[in-house]
Design a protein around this motif. Structure first.
Motif, short mmCIF file in Angstrom:
data_model
loop_
_atom_site.label_atom_id
_atom_site.label_comp_id
_atom_site.label_asym_id
_atom_site.label_seq_id
_atom_site.Cartn_x
_atom_site.Cartn_y
_atom_site.Cartn_z
N PRO A 61 -17.96 -15.18 1.43
CA PRO A 61 -16.54 -15.35 1.11
C PRO A 61 -15.72 -14.22 1.73
O PRO A 61 -16.14 -13.07 1.74
CB PRO A 61 -16.51 -15.30 -0.41
N VAL A 62 -14.54 -14.57 2.24
CA VAL A 62 -13.62 -13.62 2.86
C VAL A 62 -12.23 -13.91 2.32
O VAL A 62 -11.79 -15.06 2.30
CB VAL A 62 -13.61 -13.74 4.40
N CYS A 63 -11.53 -12.88 1.89
CA CYS A 63 -10.17 -13.04 1.39
C CYS A 63 -9.24 -12.15 2.21
O CYS A 63 -9.53 -10.97 2.40
CB CYS A 63 -10.09 -12.67 -0.08
N GLU A 64 -8.13 -12.72 2.68
CA GLU A 64 -7.14 -11.96 3.43
C GLU A 64 -5.80 -12.05 2.73
O GLU A 64 -5.44 -13.10 2.19
CB GLU A 64 -7.04 -12.49 4.86
N VAL A 65 -5.07 -10.93 2.76
CA VAL A 65 -3.77 -10.87 2.11
C VAL A 65 -2.96 -9.75 2.76
O VAL A 65 -3.52 -8.85 3.39
CB VAL A 65 -3.91 -10.64 0.58
N VAL A 66 -1.65 -9.82 2.60
CA VAL A 66 -0.76 -8.75 3.07
C VAL A 66 -0.24 -8.03 1.83
O VAL A 66 0.18 -8.66 0.86
CB VAL A 66 0.41 -9.32 3.91
N VAL A 67 -0.29 -6.69 1.88
CA VAL A 67 0.13 -5.85 0.75
C VAL A 67 1.28 -4.95 1.20
O VAL A 67 1.20 -4.33 2.25
CB VAL A 67 -1.04 -5.00 0.22
N ARG A 68 2.34 -4.91 0.41
CA ARG A 68 3.46 -3.98 0.65
C ARG A 68 3.24 -2.75 -0.20
O ARG A 68 3.26 -2.81 -1.43
CB ARG A 68 4.79 -4.63 0.29
N PRO A 69 2.98 -1.58 0.43
CA PRO A 69 2.67 -0.37 -0.35
C PRO A 69 3.87 0.12 -1.13
O PRO A 69 5.02 -0.06 -0.72
CB PRO A 69 2.25 0.64 0.71
N MET A 70 3.59 0.74 -2.27
CA MET A 70 4.64 1.34 -3.10
C MET A 70 4.97 2.73 -2.55
O MET A 70 4.06 3.47 -2.19
CB MET A 70 4.16 1.47 -4.55
N PRO A 71 6.24 3.08 -2.48
CA PRO A 71 6.59 4.44 -2.04
C PRO A 71 6.08 5.46 -3.04
O PRO A 71 6.13 5.25 -4.25
CB PRO A 71 8.11 4.43 -1.99
N ARG A 72 5.59 6.59 -2.54
CA ARG A 72 5.02 7.62 -3.41
C ARG A 72 5.99 8.74 -3.70
O ARG A 72 5.69 9.64 -4.46
CB ARG A 72 3.73 8.15 -2.79
N SER A 73 7.17 8.72 -3.08
CA SER A 73 8.15 9.77 -3.33
C SER A 73 9.55 9.18 -3.16
O SER A 73 9.72 8.09 -2.62
CB SER A 73 7.96 10.92 -2.34
N GLU A 74 10.55 9.92 -3.61
CA GLU A 74 11.93 9.48 -3.44
C GLU A 74 12.30 9.38 -1.96
O GLU A 74 13.04 8.50 -1.55
CB GLU A 74 12.90 10.42 -4.17
N ARG A 75 11.78 10.28 -1.15
CA ARG A 75 12.04 10.25 0.28
C ARG A 75 11.49 8.98 0.91
O ARG A 75 12.16 8.31 1.68
CB ARG A 75 11.43 11.48 0.94
N GLN A 76 10.26 8.62 0.55
CA GLN A 76 9.67 7.38 1.06
C GLN A 76 10.45 6.17 0.57
O GLN A 76 10.63 5.20 1.30
CB GLN A 76 8.21 7.27 0.63
N ARG A 77 10.92 6.22 -0.68
CA ARG A 77 11.70 5.11 -1.24
C ARG A 77 12.99 4.92 -0.44
O ARG A 77 13.38 3.81 -0.10
CB ARG A 77 12.00 5.37 -2.71
#
Length: 114
Positions: free
Chosen positions: A25-41
């Motif tokens: 079995p193989v599963c593929e997906v796209v993930v949007r990472p969460m920002p880890r700081s206010e600057r990244q946000r």
């Protein structure tokens, strides 16, 4: 030496579960990472297209990932692998994919209820 990725993010769409030619079995997906700081946000809000990771899971991890719906928040640890292919028009493509070593649902998304 492998490149290791560790991030928390949201599934952009429902996972796609399939079977490899070897029968795994193989599963593929796209993930949007969460920002880890206010600057990244702030950088993410200014970006026309937020960053995403292509994620592939195999065997038991494939079933676990496939059971989650679009929008589920996950924590992924995995190795970054380069994937290349040629499309029907003959154009060559390349992208990095995170191959899951460890996967879990984030407790920040309300997965635990007190």
């Amino acid at each position: 030496m492998p490149v290791i990725a560790f991030f928390e993010g949201d599934l952009v769409a429902d996972p796609d579960l399939s079977v490899s030619p070897e029968g795994s079995p193989v599963c593929e997906v796209v993930v949007r990472p969460m920002p880890r700081s206010e600057r990244q946000r702030a950088q993410r809000e200014r970006a026309s297209e937020p960053p995403t990771y292509h994620v592939t899971a195999v065997d038991d991890d494939a079933y676990a990932l496939a059971s989650l719906p679009e929008g589920a928040r996950v924590v992924i640890i995995g190795q970054v692998k380069a994937v290349s292919w040629v499309d029907e028009a003959g154009a060559r493509h390349r992208r990095d994919t995170v191959v899951v070593d460890s996967l879990g649902q984030s407790i920040h998304a309300g997965a635990l209820v007190a």
